[in-house]
Design an enzyme around this catalytic site. Sequence first.
Site, mmCIF file in Angstrom:
data_model
loop_
_atom_site.group_PDB
_atom_site.id
_atom_site.type_symbol
_atom_site.label_atom_id
_atom_site.label_comp_id
_atom_site.label_asym_id
_atom_site.label_seq_id
_atom_site.Cartn_x
_atom_site.Cartn_y
_atom_site.Cartn_z
ATOM 1 N N GLU A 187 0.829 -1.229 0.000
ATOM 2 C CA GLU A 187 0.000 0.000 0.000
ATOM 3 C C GLU A 187 0.860 1.274 0.000
ATOM 4 O O GLU A 187 0.527 2.262 0.659
ATOM 5 C CB GLU A 187 -0.980 -0.005 1.171
ATOM 6 C CG GLU A 187 -1.999 -1.114 1.046
ATOM 7 C CD GLU A 187 -3.400 -0.704 1.371
ATOM 8 O OE1 GLU A 187 -3.735 0.472 1.188
ATOM 9 O OE2 GLU A 187 -4.157 -1.582 1.799
HETATM 10 S S1 MYA Z 1 -1.880 -1.945 -3.679
HETATM 11 C C1 MYA Z 1 -0.548 -1.124 -4.457
HETATM 12 C C2 MYA Z 1 -0.051 0.008 -3.659
HETATM 13 N N1 MYA Z 1 0.689 0.886 -4.486
HETATM 14 C C3 MYA Z 1 0.988 2.096 -4.073
HETATM 15 O O1 MYA Z 1 0.657 2.510 -2.975
HETATM 16 C C4 MYA Z 1 1.698 2.941 -5.073
HETATM 17 C C5 MYA Z 1 2.591 3.975 -4.416
HETATM 18 N N2 MYA Z 1 2.728 5.098 -5.296
HETATM 19 C C6 MYA Z 1 1.995 6.237 -5.147
HETATM 20 O O2 MYA Z 1 1.236 6.393 -4.199
HETATM 21 C C7 MYA Z 1 2.130 7.316 -6.229
HETATM 22 O O3 MYA Z 1 2.598 6.733 -7.410
HETATM 23 C C8 MYA Z 1 3.004 8.504 -5.783
HETATM 24 C C9 MYA Z 1 2.747 9.637 -6.803
HETATM 25 C C10 MYA Z 1 2.565 9.086 -4.472
HETATM 26 C C11 MYA Z 1 4.449 8.068 -5.715
HETATM 27 N N3 MYA Z 1 -4.244 11.074 -2.348
HETATM 28 O O4 MYA Z 1 2.565 13.959 -9.474
HETATM 29 P P1 MYA Z 1 2.195 12.970 -8.425
HETATM 30 C C12 MYA Z 1 -2.361 13.066 -6.618
HETATM 31 C C13 MYA Z 1 -4.825 11.932 -3.208
HETATM 32 O O5 MYA Z 1 2.841 13.056 -7.102
HETATM 33 P P2 MYA Z 1 3.544 10.524 -9.171
HETATM 34 C C14 MYA Z 1 -1.228 -2.855 -2.406
HETATM 35 O O6 MYA Z 1 -0.082 -2.810 -2.063
HETATM 36 C C15 MYA Z 1 -1.477 14.298 -6.585
HETATM 37 O O7 MYA Z 1 -1.986 15.256 -5.689
HETATM 38 N N4 MYA Z 1 -4.201 12.357 -4.298
HETATM 39 O O8 MYA Z 1 2.315 11.495 -9.050
HETATM 40 C C16 MYA Z 1 -2.279 -3.662 -1.732
HETATM 41 C C17 MYA Z 1 -1.583 14.745 -8.023
HETATM 42 O O9 MYA Z 1 -2.826 15.371 -8.191
HETATM 43 P P3 MYA Z 1 -2.951 16.713 -9.034
HETATM 44 C C18 MYA Z 1 -2.940 11.914 -4.519
HETATM 45 O O10 MYA Z 1 4.826 11.264 -9.050
HETATM 46 C C19 MYA Z 1 -1.843 -4.845 -0.954
HETATM 47 C C20 MYA Z 1 -1.624 13.420 -8.780
HETATM 48 O O11 MYA Z 1 -2.083 12.438 -7.853
HETATM 49 C C21 MYA Z 1 -2.292 11.025 -3.660
HETATM 50 O O12 MYA Z 1 3.296 9.710 -10.385
HETATM 51 C C22 MYA Z 1 -3.006 -5.470 -0.215
HETATM 52 C C23 MYA Z 1 -0.273 13.015 -9.318
HETATM 53 O O13 MYA Z 1 0.616 13.026 -8.214
HETATM 54 C C24 MYA Z 1 -2.998 10.599 -2.535
HETATM 55 N N5 MYA Z 1 -2.467 9.761 -1.648
HETATM 56 O O14 MYA Z 1 3.458 9.509 -7.925
HETATM 57 C C25 MYA Z 1 -3.338 -4.698 1.009
HETATM 58 N N6 MYA Z 1 -1.062 10.743 -4.153
HETATM 59 O O15 MYA Z 1 -2.511 16.349 -10.415
HETATM 60 C C26 MYA Z 1 -4.405 -5.173 1.879
HETATM 61 C C27 MYA Z 1 -0.924 11.463 -5.288
HETATM 62 O O16 MYA Z 1 -4.389 17.075 -8.935
HETATM 63 C C28 MYA Z 1 -4.177 -4.545 3.209
HETATM 64 N N7 MYA Z 1 -2.058 12.154 -5.505
HETATM 65 O O17 MYA Z 1 -2.027 17.682 -8.359
HETATM 66 C C29 MYA Z 1 -5.351 -4.288 4.023
HETATM 67 C C30 MYA Z 1 -5.051 -3.777 5.376
HETATM 68 C C31 MYA Z 1 -4.349 -4.768 6.220
HETATM 69 C C32 MYA Z 1 -4.406 -4.462 7.655
HETATM 70 C C33 MYA Z 1 -3.669 -5.459 8.508
HETATM 71 C C34 MYA Z 1 -3.418 -4.997 9.866
HETATM 72 C C35 MYA Z 1 -2.338 -5.509 10.740
#
Ligand code: MYA
Length: 590
Positions: A398
């Site tokens: 995540e």
């Molecule tokens: S699922 C896969 C998880 N993958 C990720 O999390 C990918 C990580 N990468 C990123 O988040 C992005 O690529 C980053 C941005 C942040 C690096 N909220 O120019 P930018 C907007 C709202 O920064 P980039 C898994 O693992 C930003 O404002 N907006 O883009 C599941 C901009 O908007 P605008 C956001 O440099 C596993 C636009 O996006 C956010 O390309 C299973 C572009 O941004 C945000 N957060 O990279 C899990 N971020 O154009 C189950 C960016 O309007 C678990 N933006 O200014 C369940 C729980 C378990 C609990 C257990 C307990 C112990």
Amino acid sequence: MASHTSGKEIPSIVAGMFYGEIMEDEVFPFPQFSDSQKEMAKAMTEAIVKFSEEHIDAAKFDREGKLPPEVLKGLAELGLCGLGVDEEYGGLGLDSTLYARVFAEIAAIDPSIGVTLGAHQSIGYKALVNEGNEEQKKKWLPKLASGEVMASFCLTEPGSGSDAYSIKTKAVKNNDGTYTITGQKLWITNAGLAGFYSVFAKTDHEDAQGNKVEKISCFIVEKDMPGVSFGEKEDKMGIRASETRAVYFDKVVVPATNMIGEPGKGFKIAMNVLNTGRLSIGSGAVSGMKMILKLATNQAKQRKQFGDYIINYGLIQEKLAAIAANCYATECMVYMTTGKITQGMHFEHESAICKVYGSEKLWDSIDKATQIAAGNAYMKEYPYERIMRDSRIHLIFEGTNEILRIFTALSGLKGPSDDLKELGKIADVSKALQDPIKSLGVLTNFAKKRITKQLATKTLTKVHPSLERHSQKFSHSLKDFSIAVENTIMKYGKNIIGNELAQLRIANMVIELYAQVCVLSRTTSILNSTTISESEKEYVTLLTESICRDSHQSFTKNHARLTSSYDKLTPKISKHIAERDGYGFDIIDY
Ligand code: MYA
């Protein structure tokens, strides 16, 4: 999570900190559970514990690498597949706070189940909840909320992990309006088990100049659509009973009505989904730490060495106290965040912080509990090694904690940076700032605000008097932080994007500030209460003291590293390592 909000919008607490602002009226008093929420949480958590005592054997599920379908069915019958879905679609309609508390209970009992249920509702069908139209919601949500159909979130690909925008899966629009999806997704939780997949794929668009550009759109893909297939189940380090597989899309035709939200808006949809998922990791970490502390305390009270129970030794006490502090701080941050979400706060910064802080404190707590149980902990007959394996993933998925620190820093710096561009138009900025009073006439409003900030420290007025010392330190740190933010922007300008160590320092500082203010707020509420016992008050005061002192030290260290030459060592050392393909020394050579 349910989108129950008060209707008004509250700016992010963390984003405000980048301006040196603390919205005291938002942060105090600490959000409370209402009586009906308490009743609901109690009833749900008791039902989960009862069910788990009868049906859940996390060690066995881990050994066998699978969850019995009847266990998932039983949990679904308790409502655990539709916690945040509105009642009209068959869910329990819990708000963010209740969702976090109830979900955390099951996540700690068996993290494989936590991940399965979390991948289902925190992210799997969350895009549908956030952005789906009425028709889509009516068609899908009742089946998803009841657990009849499980959901899965398909973003990651072999070449696209942290850089989520670089996905290659393509959805081509056909003449009849349908889309044909081709590509592959990797490490997808619930793949194979799920019937509903939120799939992110690139679609073709035209920009304002008429040039062809690719953007991301979000589609619902069903398991039995022709062309959908799955890889073998992954053999993982932990959360072994959860399903993780690759998903392949070979010219899968989906109707236009399966697109969630507007064409080309899928990246933002995915990011907003991940914001809720990240918070679930924070709340799961709280329950995980509670469980670990219970295990470690029992061990320390039962184990005798050198003629005394080990709980009476300082080095064991130090570990137990640190786990309790980890847990209390994370709990304050998570439930401040969920409380504010319910009141309408933008929470992308806070959820990233809760994920980073919670996952790292959980990992630290397990390490400490393992050390307390020592040899026993290393044996598979005890739960420690499984818990350790199960917990490691939270620092990775995540959004890795590295990416989330970068996100926290860069997105937080953006606001003040845009404002400072205005300042940049003044010919000699540094001279003007050195002698700001004389330059008041030429400086912009923003610059005037900056000078006021340098002269005055904003103090918290609502903190309980017994916590005054920590409140003052917080206020000074917040001022130092906002000045550091501006200096960083002026020093690096656009180059801040390539300067990850400066981002790390900024992120670490604001994480500590958020921890401190959340803890001060909750402890103040507890100390002001007339119904809480003196013993409880003493306990939380001690925890607060310990958290604030540690946090202040960490803040100070990161602040010093931002300005000192220490971080310049890192790329130089790393260059040597790269040239030697590793360490490069042998003791026999030098
Ligand atoms: S699922 C896969 C998880 N993958 C990720 O999390 C990918 C990580 N990468 C990123 O988040 C992005 O690529 C980053 C941005 C942040 C690096 N909220 O120019 P930018 C907007 C709202 O920064 P980039 C898994 O693992 C930003 O404002 N907006 O883009 C599941 C901009 O908007 P605008 C956001 O440099 C596993 C636009 O996006 C956010 O390309 C299973 C572009 O941004 C945000 N957060 O990279 C899990 N971020 O154009 C189950 C960016 O309007 C678990 N933006 O200014 C369940 C729980 C378990 C609990 C257990 C307990 C112990």
